[in-house]
Scaffold this motif. Structure first.
Motif, PDB file in Angstrom:
ATOM      1  N   ALA A   1      -1.900 -19.807 -10.011  1.00 58.21           N
ATOM      2  CA  ALA A   1      -0.520 -19.539  -9.603  1.00 58.21           C
ATOM      3  C   ALA A   1       0.478 -20.246 -10.524  1.00 58.21           C
ATOM      4  CB  ALA A   1      -0.308 -19.971  -8.157  1.00 58.21           C
ATOM      5  N   LEU A   2       0.171 -21.481 -10.925  1.00 53.04           N
ATOM      6  CA  LEU A   2       1.053 -22.190 -11.849  1.00 53.04           C
ATOM      7  C   LEU A   2       1.100 -21.484 -13.199  1.00 53.04           C
ATOM      8  CD1 LEU A   2       0.157 -25.918 -11.095  1.00 53.04           C
ATOM      9  CD2 LEU A   2       2.305 -24.749 -10.550  1.00 53.04           C
ATOM     10  N   ASP A   3      -0.046 -21.042 -13.689  1.00 48.78           N
ATOM     11  CA  ASP A   3      -0.085 -20.332 -14.968  1.00 48.78           C
ATOM     12  C   ASP A   3       0.789 -19.075 -14.941  1.00 48.78           C
ATOM     13  OD1 ASP A   3      -1.649 -21.983 -16.549  1.00 48.78           O
ATOM     14  OD2 ASP A   3      -3.528 -21.089 -15.881  1.00 48.78           O
ATOM     15  N   ALA A   4       0.791 -18.419 -13.769  1.00 48.92           N
ATOM     16  CA  ALA A   4       1.546 -17.173 -13.640  1.00 48.92           C
ATOM     17  C   ALA A   4       3.012 -17.408 -13.273  1.00 48.92           C
ATOM     18  CB  ALA A   4       0.890 -16.282 -12.586  1.00 48.92           C
ATOM     19  N   GLY A   5       3.400 -18.682 -13.107  1.00 49.07           N
ATOM     20  CA  GLY A   5       4.776 -18.973 -12.747  1.00 49.07           C
ATOM     21  C   GLY A   5       5.115 -18.685 -11.298  1.00 49.07           C
TER      22      GLY A   5
ATOM     23  N   LEU B   1       5.464 -20.278  -8.260  1.00 46.80           N
ATOM     24  CA  LEU B   1       5.537 -21.609  -7.665  1.00 46.80           C
ATOM     25  C   LEU B   1       5.283 -21.579  -6.169  1.00 46.80           C
ATOM     26  CD1 LEU B   1       6.031 -24.612  -7.908  1.00 46.80           C
ATOM     27  CD2 LEU B   1       8.499 -24.169  -7.795  1.00 46.80           C
ATOM     28  N   GLU B   2       5.821 -20.585  -5.458  1.00 46.68           N
ATOM     29  CA  GLU B   2       5.614 -20.536  -4.012  1.00 46.68           C
ATOM     30  C   GLU B   2       4.137 -20.353  -3.674  1.00 46.68           C
ATOM     31  OE1 GLU B   2       7.642 -21.256  -1.552  1.00 46.68           O
ATOM     32  OE2 GLU B   2       9.091 -21.775  -3.114  1.00 46.68           O
ATOM     33  N   ASP B   3       3.440 -19.514  -4.444  1.00 46.00           N
ATOM     34  CA  ASP B   3       2.000 -19.337  -4.224  1.00 46.00           C
ATOM     35  C   ASP B   3       1.248 -20.627  -4.531  1.00 46.00           C
ATOM     36  OD1 ASP B   3       2.417 -16.734  -3.480  1.00 46.00           O
ATOM     37  OD2 ASP B   3       1.836 -15.875  -5.427  1.00 46.00           O
ATOM     38  N   ALA B   4       1.671 -21.325  -5.583  1.00 47.28           N
ATOM     39  CA  ALA B   4       1.027 -22.592  -5.937  1.00 47.28           C
ATOM     40  C   ALA B   4       1.251 -23.627  -4.843  1.00 47.28           C
ATOM     41  CB  ALA B   4       1.568 -23.106  -7.270  1.00 47.28           C
ATOM     42  N   ARG B   5       2.462 -23.666  -4.288  1.00 48.97           N
ATOM     43  CA  ARG B   5       2.738 -24.594  -3.195  1.00 48.97           C
ATOM     44  C   ARG B   5       1.864 -24.271  -1.975  1.00 48.97           C
ATOM     45  NH1 ARG B   5       9.328 -24.203  -3.678  1.00 48.97           N
ATOM     46  NH2 ARG B   5       9.663 -26.041  -5.025  1.00 48.97           N
TER      47      ARG B   5
ATOM     48  N   ALA C   1       6.791 -27.776  -9.853  1.00 50.95           N
ATOM     49  CA  ALA C   1       5.542 -27.358 -10.490  1.00 50.95           C
ATOM     50  C   ALA C   1       4.730 -28.556 -10.971  1.00 50.95           C
ATOM     51  CB  ALA C   1       5.841 -26.416 -11.659  1.00 50.95           C
ATOM     52  N   GLU C   2       5.411 -29.546 -11.532  1.00 54.01           N
ATOM     53  CA  GLU C   2       4.690 -30.722 -12.029  1.00 54.01           C
ATOM     54  C   GLU C   2       4.015 -31.474 -10.884  1.00 54.01           C
ATOM     55  OE1 GLU C   2       5.894 -35.053 -13.837  1.00 54.01           O
ATOM     56  OE2 GLU C   2       6.887 -33.294 -14.725  1.00 54.01           O
ATOM     57  N   ARG C   3       4.732 -31.624  -9.767  1.00 55.05           N
ATOM     58  CA  ARG C   3       4.149 -32.361  -8.643  1.00 55.05           C
ATOM     59  C   ARG C   3       3.058 -31.559  -7.949  1.00 55.05           C
ATOM     60  NH1 ARG C   3       9.611 -34.718  -8.121  1.00 55.05           N
ATOM     61  NH2 ARG C   3       9.378 -37.005  -8.226  1.00 55.05           N
ATOM     62  N   VAL C   4       3.153 -30.230  -7.968  1.00 63.50           N
ATOM     63  CA  VAL C   4       2.058 -29.406  -7.455  1.00 63.50           C
ATOM     64  C   VAL C   4       0.800 -29.644  -8.286  1.00 63.50           C
ATOM     65  CG1 VAL C   4       1.206 -27.040  -7.251  1.00 63.50           C
ATOM     66  CG2 VAL C   4       3.466 -27.608  -6.382  1.00 63.50           C
TER      67      VAL C   4
ATOM     68  N   GLY D   1      -0.201 -40.868 -20.194  1.00 63.01           N
ATOM     69  CA  GLY D   1      -0.323 -39.768 -21.135  1.00 63.01           C
ATOM     70  C   GLY D   1       0.568 -38.599 -20.762  1.00 63.01           C
ATOM     71  N   ALA D   2       0.014 -37.390 -20.772  1.00 71.46           N
ATOM     72  CA  ALA D   2       0.785 -36.163 -20.587  1.00 71.46           C
ATOM     73  C   ALA D   2       1.174 -35.957 -19.125  1.00 71.46           C
ATOM     74  CB  ALA D   2      -0.015 -34.970 -21.091  1.00 71.46           C
ATOM     75  N   THR D   3       2.193 -35.125 -18.903  1.00 73.65           N
ATOM     76  CA  THR D   3       2.546 -34.726 -17.545  1.00 73.65           C
ATOM     77  C   THR D   3       1.528 -33.691 -17.057  1.00 73.65           C
ATOM     78  OG1 THR D   3       4.010 -33.013 -18.408  1.00 73.65           O
ATOM     79  CG2 THR D   3       5.001 -35.129 -17.871  1.00 73.65           C
ATOM     80  N   PRO D   4       1.239 -33.658 -15.766  1.00 70.65           N
ATOM     81  CA  PRO D   4       0.213 -32.740 -15.257  1.00 70.65           C
ATOM     82  C   PRO D   4       0.691 -31.293 -15.250  1.00 70.65           C
ATOM     83  CG  PRO D   4       1.243 -33.951 -13.461  1.00 70.65           C
ATOM     84  CD  PRO D   4       1.774 -34.553 -14.723  1.00 70.65           C
ATOM     85  N   ASP D   5      -0.248 -30.381 -15.463  1.00 67.95           N
ATOM     86  CA  ASP D   5       0.023 -28.955 -15.406  1.00 67.95           C
ATOM     87  C   ASP D   5      -1.246 -28.245 -14.949  1.00 67.95           C
ATOM     88  OD1 ASP D   5      -1.678 -29.077 -17.603  1.00 67.95           O
ATOM     89  OD2 ASP D   5      -0.115 -28.635 -19.075  1.00 67.95           O
ATOM     90  N   ALA D   6      -1.268 -26.929 -15.042  1.00 71.81           N
ATOM     91  CA  ALA D   6      -2.441 -26.180 -14.601  1.00 71.81           C
ATOM     92  C   ALA D   6      -3.695 -26.611 -15.363  1.00 71.81           C
ATOM     93  CB  ALA D   6      -2.203 -24.681 -14.788  1.00 71.81           C
ATOM     94  N   GLY D   7      -3.527 -26.931 -16.640  1.00 75.04           N
ATOM     95  CA  GLY D   7      -4.675 -27.375 -17.430  1.00 75.04           C
ATOM     96  C   GLY D   7      -5.265 -28.668 -16.920  1.00 75.04           C
TER      97      GLY D   7
END
Length: 312
Positions: free
Chosen positions: A108-112, A114-118, A134-137, A273-279
């Motif tokens: 869901a994050l990769d696809a943008g 956000l509501e689905d990711a939440r 998105a970052e906190r998700v 290090g880096a900020t969190p994301d889908a990766g």
């Protein structure tokens, strides 16, 4: 059970989990949950002793029964005993479930979306998912994977290796009771004290072995540095080492403020290090899966080395 049989049954339990995942119907933990609720209804009081009695009645008879049945089946047939042991481990671990819950967040994050990711992350964490960006998700899902890698996978493998099916059953039932009773609320502050403390004790060694595993398979120096500096600041004696070492191994920043029941709570930083994301979510899953393979390999090597030494 011989060391070689232990290695084969551990592999069998993990493969069953990979093939089948959690049972959709008639999961033994659902029936156990009903038993726990009945015991709570019968014994609940603002008393640590009552809570300990409830924990004892809920866990020890079933764990002893699993150990007795395994021994009885093993004496009758090594194949039957091994199959029962693999099934017991299968019901105790949740590696595939971890992936099934975390991957939808990353997708869901990769696809943008956000509501689905939440919505997806809200199924695996207790914080207010609707308030997360998105970052906190991504951070919440990554933290959940790292922590549950210890709780749902490595701790079950550890207690199975130590005590066989009885150990795996004891650990999983204790962990379930902690999730049901281990709250610092008016109802459970004293009644749930035993469930929370016993779960902490059962997880103490596995959590630190998990942290070492994450360090061994990631950025080891950074993982150990974050573990040493950041874990003591975390409330949980076991989640701190696991998540600090895991975040360091991945080279990602986790922790920080998070919303619970409408209130933003301050939490220490984890990792660097880096900020969190889908990766980050996917790399955390890969870290847990590679750690599982490493544990299975280590048990197999030790078992067959011991067998060779005995025949030398």
């Amino acid at each position: 059970m011989s060391a070689q049989a232990l290695a084969w049954t551990m592999l069998g339990g993990v493969l069953l989990d990979a093939a089948l995942g959690e049972p959709r119907r008639a999961h033994p933990l659902v029936a156990f949950g009903r038993l726990a609720r009945a015991l709570e209804t019968a014994l609940h009081a603002d008393s640590r002793a009552r809570g300990l009695a409830a924990w004892t009645l809920a866990t020890l008879p079933l764990s002893a029964a699993a150990g007795w049945l395994h021994c009885a089946l093993w004496q009758w047939s090594a194949w039957a005993g091994g199959a029962f042991a693999a099934l017991a481990l299968y019901f105790a671990i949740g590696l595939r479930s971890l992936r099934e819950h975390a991957v939808p967040v990353a997708e869901a994050l990769d696809a943008g979306r956000l509501e689905d990711a939440r919505a997806a992350v809200g199924r695996i964490v207790s914080r207010d998912a609707h308030a997360l960006d998105a970052e906190r998700v991504a951070a919440a899902a990554t933290e959940s994977v790292l922590e549950n890698g210890s709780d749902a996978v490595f701790a079950a493998l550890f207690w199975f290796a130590l005590l066989g099916p009885a150990g795996a059953v004891l650990y999983r039932l204790s962990n379930t009771l902690d999730a049901m009773w281990g709250y610092r609320s008016e109802r459970y502050e004293r009644f749930g004290w035993a469930a929370a403390r016993i779960d902490d004790a059962l997880n103490w060694v596995p959590a630190r072995l998990t942290a070492l595993t994450y360090a061994a398979l990631g950025d080891g120096a950074r993982a150990l540095r974050c573990w040493r500096a950041q874990a003591p600041r975390w409330d949980s004696p076991n989640a701190g080492p696991v998540m600090a070492a895991g975040a360091g191994a991945l080279g990602v920043r986790l922790g920080g403020d998070a919303p619970y029941r409408g209130v933003w709570e301050s939490r220490p930083q984890l990792g660097e290090g880096a900020t969190p994301d889908a990766g980050s979510i996917r790399r955390a899953l890969a870290l847990v899966e590679r750690g599982t393979a490493l544990w299975l390999l280590a048990v197999a090597v030790a078992a067959f080395a011991l067998a060779g030494w005995r025949h030398a």
